[in-house]
Design an enzyme around this catalytic site. Structure first.
Site, PDB file in Angstrom:
ATOM      1  N   ARG A 140       0.728  -1.411  -0.097  1.00  0.00           N
ATOM      2  CA  ARG A 140      -0.037   0.046  -0.048  1.00  0.00           C
ATOM      3  C   ARG A 140       0.856   1.155   0.053  1.00  0.00           C
ATOM      4  O   ARG A 140       0.392   2.265  -0.548  1.00  0.00           O
ATOM      5  CB  ARG A 140      -1.032   0.033   1.296  1.00  0.00           C
ATOM      6  CG  ARG A 140      -1.898  -1.226   1.388  1.00  0.00           C
ATOM      7  CD  ARG A 140      -2.550  -1.238   2.721  1.00  0.00           C
ATOM      8  NE  ARG A 140      -1.769  -1.262   3.720  1.00  0.00           N
ATOM      9  CZ  ARG A 140      -2.123  -1.206   4.956  1.00  0.00           C
ATOM     10  NH1 ARG A 140      -3.285  -1.284   5.378  1.00  0.00           N
ATOM     11  NH2 ARG A 140      -0.983  -1.353   5.797  1.00  0.00           N
ATOM     12  N   ASP A 333       4.067 -19.892  17.193  1.00  0.00           N
ATOM     13  CA  ASP A 333       5.043 -18.887  16.421  1.00  0.00           C
ATOM     14  C   ASP A 333       6.233 -20.251  16.125  1.00  0.00           C
ATOM     15  O   ASP A 333       6.734 -19.903  14.965  1.00  0.00           O
ATOM     16  CB  ASP A 333       5.606 -17.967  17.198  1.00  0.00           C
ATOM     17  CG  ASP A 333       6.290 -17.011  16.601  1.00  0.00           C
ATOM     18  OD1 ASP A 333       5.960 -16.424  15.386  1.00  0.00           O
ATOM     19  OD2 ASP A 333       7.564 -16.532  16.925  1.00  0.00           O
ATOM     20  N   HIS A 338       8.081 -24.883  13.222  1.00  0.00           N
ATOM     21  CA  HIS A 338       9.361 -25.226  12.968  1.00  0.00           C
ATOM     22  C   HIS A 338       9.653 -26.280  13.671  1.00  0.00           C
ATOM     23  O   HIS A 338      10.356 -27.379  13.214  1.00  0.00           O
ATOM     24  CB  HIS A 338      10.270 -23.913  13.468  1.00  0.00           C
ATOM     25  CG  HIS A 338      10.019 -22.597  12.832  1.00  0.00           C
ATOM     26  ND1 HIS A 338       9.486 -22.469  11.567  1.00  0.00           N
ATOM     27  CD2 HIS A 338       9.842 -21.437  13.422  1.00  0.00           C
ATOM     28  CE1 HIS A 338       9.387 -21.427  11.326  1.00  0.00           C
ATOM     29  NE2 HIS A 338       9.765 -20.516  12.428  1.00  0.00           N
ATOM     30  N   ARG A 567      17.548 -18.834  32.029  1.00  0.00           N
ATOM     31  CA  ARG A 567      17.617 -20.410  31.296  1.00  0.00           C
ATOM     32  C   ARG A 567      16.098 -20.782  31.382  1.00  0.00           C
ATOM     33  O   ARG A 567      15.739 -21.852  30.832  1.00  0.00           O
ATOM     34  CB  ARG A 567      18.273 -21.388  32.010  1.00  0.00           C
ATOM     35  CG  ARG A 567      19.873 -21.171  31.775  1.00  0.00           C
ATOM     36  CD  ARG A 567      20.771 -21.518  32.712  1.00  0.00           C
ATOM     37  NE  ARG A 567      22.033 -21.328  32.364  1.00  0.00           N
ATOM     38  CZ  ARG A 567      22.877 -22.127  31.649  1.00  0.00           C
ATOM     39  NH1 ARG A 567      22.882 -23.103  31.506  1.00  0.00           N
ATOM     40  NH2 ARG A 567      24.094 -21.540  31.538  1.00  0.00           N
TER      41      ARG A 567
END
Ligand SMILES: NC(=O)C1=CN([C@@H]2O[C@H](COP(=O)(O)OP(=O)(O)OC[C@H]3O[C@@H](n4cnc5c(N)ncnc54)[C@H](OP(=O)(O)O)[C@@H]3O)[C@@H](O)[C@H]2O)C=CC1
Ligand SMILES: O=C1O[C@H](COP(=O)(O)O)[C@@H](O)[C@H](O)[C@H]1O
Length: 593
Positions: A140, A333, A338, A567
């Site tokens: 756009r 996500d 993945h 961690r």
């Protein structure tokens, strides 16, 4: 027409050579110019570098086989003791008769600048794209061609400073880039884009025009843009392919709706669902490691493997991407796509061949053999702010783009199981987190104890730490190492754990590793779907996570807070302990990178 002549970059006479890329599984060999000339009498052979490791006969055979391939079936041929899949581009793309237009929809965005333009340039630099290749930005934002080229120019780099003619190639690449501003749901905007592409393609005078669209836009405009591309910009003379970026929905229902929306405009064979982790070098190598080495595959089962850990950590937070991230969270996500894709590739049965459908058939079987993730096999976390070195590291909720009081997890760990003969009872522990102490992605395979171990008394009470562990480090510092027990040299008998270590940086120092997007974009050009997600894989993946995600949301499960740069939540250790596992990445002998 006179003016248009300058738009096209084809300089290769009809009948000249096509780019010949021969793929051994996934690696690419290129034919030496003189050999290619001799084999097929092509002037264009000079475009090829002389880096090939094939003999002249092998290369000629590669070409011959390639030329006899049917357009729809990549031929498979062998040389030496290797089974080599022929490069499809010789016949299928037929570069002396075809132009290629790549449209980046969402060209003003982060992904386009960070990954897509640099990857296209890298492919162009390497001579892997056809001579008549052009890039079109669509978004756009208002921009002229010149402004668009400036945007792209700022994203390009020559990976090795002394790359030959890099500046020249960058300039040539930029001359091939055009920009068209428009709305994603507006037919006229796409008609205008089509007009510009057709104009350039016509000026190239090729028989066929192939078009590839990369939808690098937020999900709310996916379907509109796919429709615009397919309905108003499909080529009439070649192929039209559309690359879709994740997120592919938020759950089974929204993913199915997205699938239906895309299917209304495109055939499944035109849709390329990208998971860029599948394009990473070490993931590509996973099947090679397993299926071309005798020493691994026989051990690849519950009989020898105690547990498998697939770990992703980033040492930075959402930092400005909170608006997107908060609607998805780390499970959607990173883990559902993945890490689950890595798991499927890791655990699949040997495929019938390296063809895309054979591999994807095996992956989907793995996913369908798994039971959905359970809440009590899951740990959720969210990073909080922390003082460090006189600075305040911001917590997730301090990100201005994150809604106040958000419960979205930035960390998650879960235990998953594959209910088949090979993997019954073996925990697959998946863990992903942002704002942790290190950036790292790896697969860790912990092997069982040695039965009747003669040296048991040498290890003390912690026998687990004396079992073999295979680590496939995806990033950074790509590596494959195997922890083995060894006698400490010298008199006496002291044992210690050490590594058989393949560090890519030193072993392949002359080779630059291509970015995942380079590999994947090239695969789309070549019509190779092996590294893209098939619709049924996606469906199976969502089935494993949807009930859990709904439960977390409906019960408003609060994530355990962990300090930025730590961690991660302690809960992850309890989850591992439940299955007698210790996280390998947190072991004392694994220094932070
Ligand atoms: N960035 C990354 O690292 C990764 C991104 N992805 C995915 O890739 C896609 C693109 O990501 P990214 O480039 O970061 O996204 P951006 O947020 O940067 O958006 C890309 C472009 O889309 C347009 N846009 C933004 N918001 C809207 C909106 N609400 N409605 C319509 N158009 C909008 C903007 O262009 P304009 O205003 O000019 O139209 C923007 O430049 C997304 O699906 C994302 O989830 C996947 C993995 C990693
Ligand atoms: O898809 C995504 O991946 C990136 C991490 O990718 P990498 O190649 O840099 O490891 C992650 O940061 C992002 O949140 C996620 O959307």
């Amino acid at each position: 027409m006179h003016q248009l002549r300058g738009l096209c970059h084809g300089r290769i006479p009809k009948g000249a050579a096509h780019m010949a890329v021969v793929r051994h599984h996934h690696s690419r060999f290129r034919l030496a110019p003189q050999q290619l000339s001799a084999s097929v009498g092509c002037e264009d052979a000079t475009r090829f570098s002389a880096r090939s490791s094939l003999t002249a006969d092998q290369q000629t055979s590669a070409l011959t086989n390639g030329n006899s391939a049917s357009p729809s079936t990549p031929s498979v041929f062998s040389f030496g003791n290797l089974n080599v899949e022929e490069a499809y581009d010789l016949e299928r793309n037929d570069w002396d008769a075809t132009s290629l237009s790549v449209v980046v929809v969402g060209a003003s965005g982060d992904l386009a600048k960070k990954k897509i333009f640099p990857a296209l340039f890298a492919l162009y630099y390497e001579g892997l794209l056809p001579p008549e290749f052009h890039v079109y930005g669509f978004a756009r934002s208002k921009m002229t061609d010149a402004e668009f080229r400036d945007v792209i120019a700022s994203t390009l780099s020559c990976r090795v400073s002394a790359r030959e003619k890099c500046q020249e190639k960058q300039e040539d690449f930029l001359r091939r880039c055009f920009y068209s501003a428009g709305q994603y749901d507006n037919a006229d905007s796409f008609r205008e884009l089509n007009r510009r592409m057709s104009e350039v393609e016509a000026s190239c005078g090729k028989q066929r025009a192939n078009r590839m669209f990369f939808l690098s836009i937020p999900p709310n405009v996916f379907i509109a843009a796919a429709g615009g591309a397919a309905d108003y910009c499909s080529t009439r003379t070649g192929w039209t392919r559309v690359i879709v970026e994740k997120p592919f929905g938020r759950d089974s229902a929204s993913s199915a709706a997205l699938g239906r929306g895309l299917a209304a405009h495109l055939r499944e064979d035109q849709i390329y669902r990208i998971d860029h982790y599948l394009g990473k070098e070490l993931i590509e190598n996973l099947t090679v490691l397993r299926f071309s080495n005798l020493v691994f595959e026989p051990l690849w089962s519950r009989q020898y493997i105690r547990n498998v850990q697939i770990v992703f950590s980033e040492n930075f937070g959402t930092e400005g991407r909170g608006g997107y991230f908060d609607q998805y969270g780390i499970m959607r996500d990173v883990i559902q796509n993945h890490l689950l894709q890595i798991l499927a590739l890791f655990a699949m049965e040997p495929p019938v061949s390296l063809a895309a459908e054979d591999i994807r058939n095996e992956k989907v079987k793995v996913l369908r053999s798994m039971r959905p993730v359970q809440l009590d096999d899951t740990v959720l976390g969210q990073y909080r702010s922390r003082q460090h070195g006189g600075r305040t590291l911001p917590g997730y909720l301090d990100d201005k783009t994150v809604p106040p009081g958000s419960l979205t997890p930035t960390f998650a760990a879960c235990a998953m199981f594959i209910n088949n003969a090979r993997w019954d009872g073996v925990p697959f522990l998946l863990k992903a987190g942002k704002a942790l102490h290190t950036r790292r992605a790896e697969i860790r395979v912990q092997f069982r104890h040695v039965p009747g171990n003669l040296y048991k008394h040498k290890f003390g009470p912690d026998l687990d730490s004396a079992t073999n562990e295979l680590v496939i480090r995806i990033q950074p510092k790509e590596a494959i190492y195997l922890k083995v027990n060894n006698k400490v040299p010298g008199l006496g008998l002291r044992l210690d754990t050490t590594r058989l270590d393949l560090q890519y940086q030193s072993a392949f120092s002359q080779k630059e590793l291509p970015d995942a997007y380079e590999r994947l974009l090239l695969d789309v050009v070549n019509g190779d779907k092996r590294l893209f997600i098939r619709y049924d894989e996606l469906e199976a993946a969502w089935e494993l996570f949807t009930p859990l995600l709904h439960e977390i949301e409906s019960r408003k499960v609060a994530p355990e807070l962990y300090p930025y740069g730590s961690r991660g939540p302690v809960g992850a250790h309890y989850l591992a302990a439940k299955y007698n596992v210790r996280w390998g990445d947190l072991a004392n002998d694994e220094p932070d990178e």
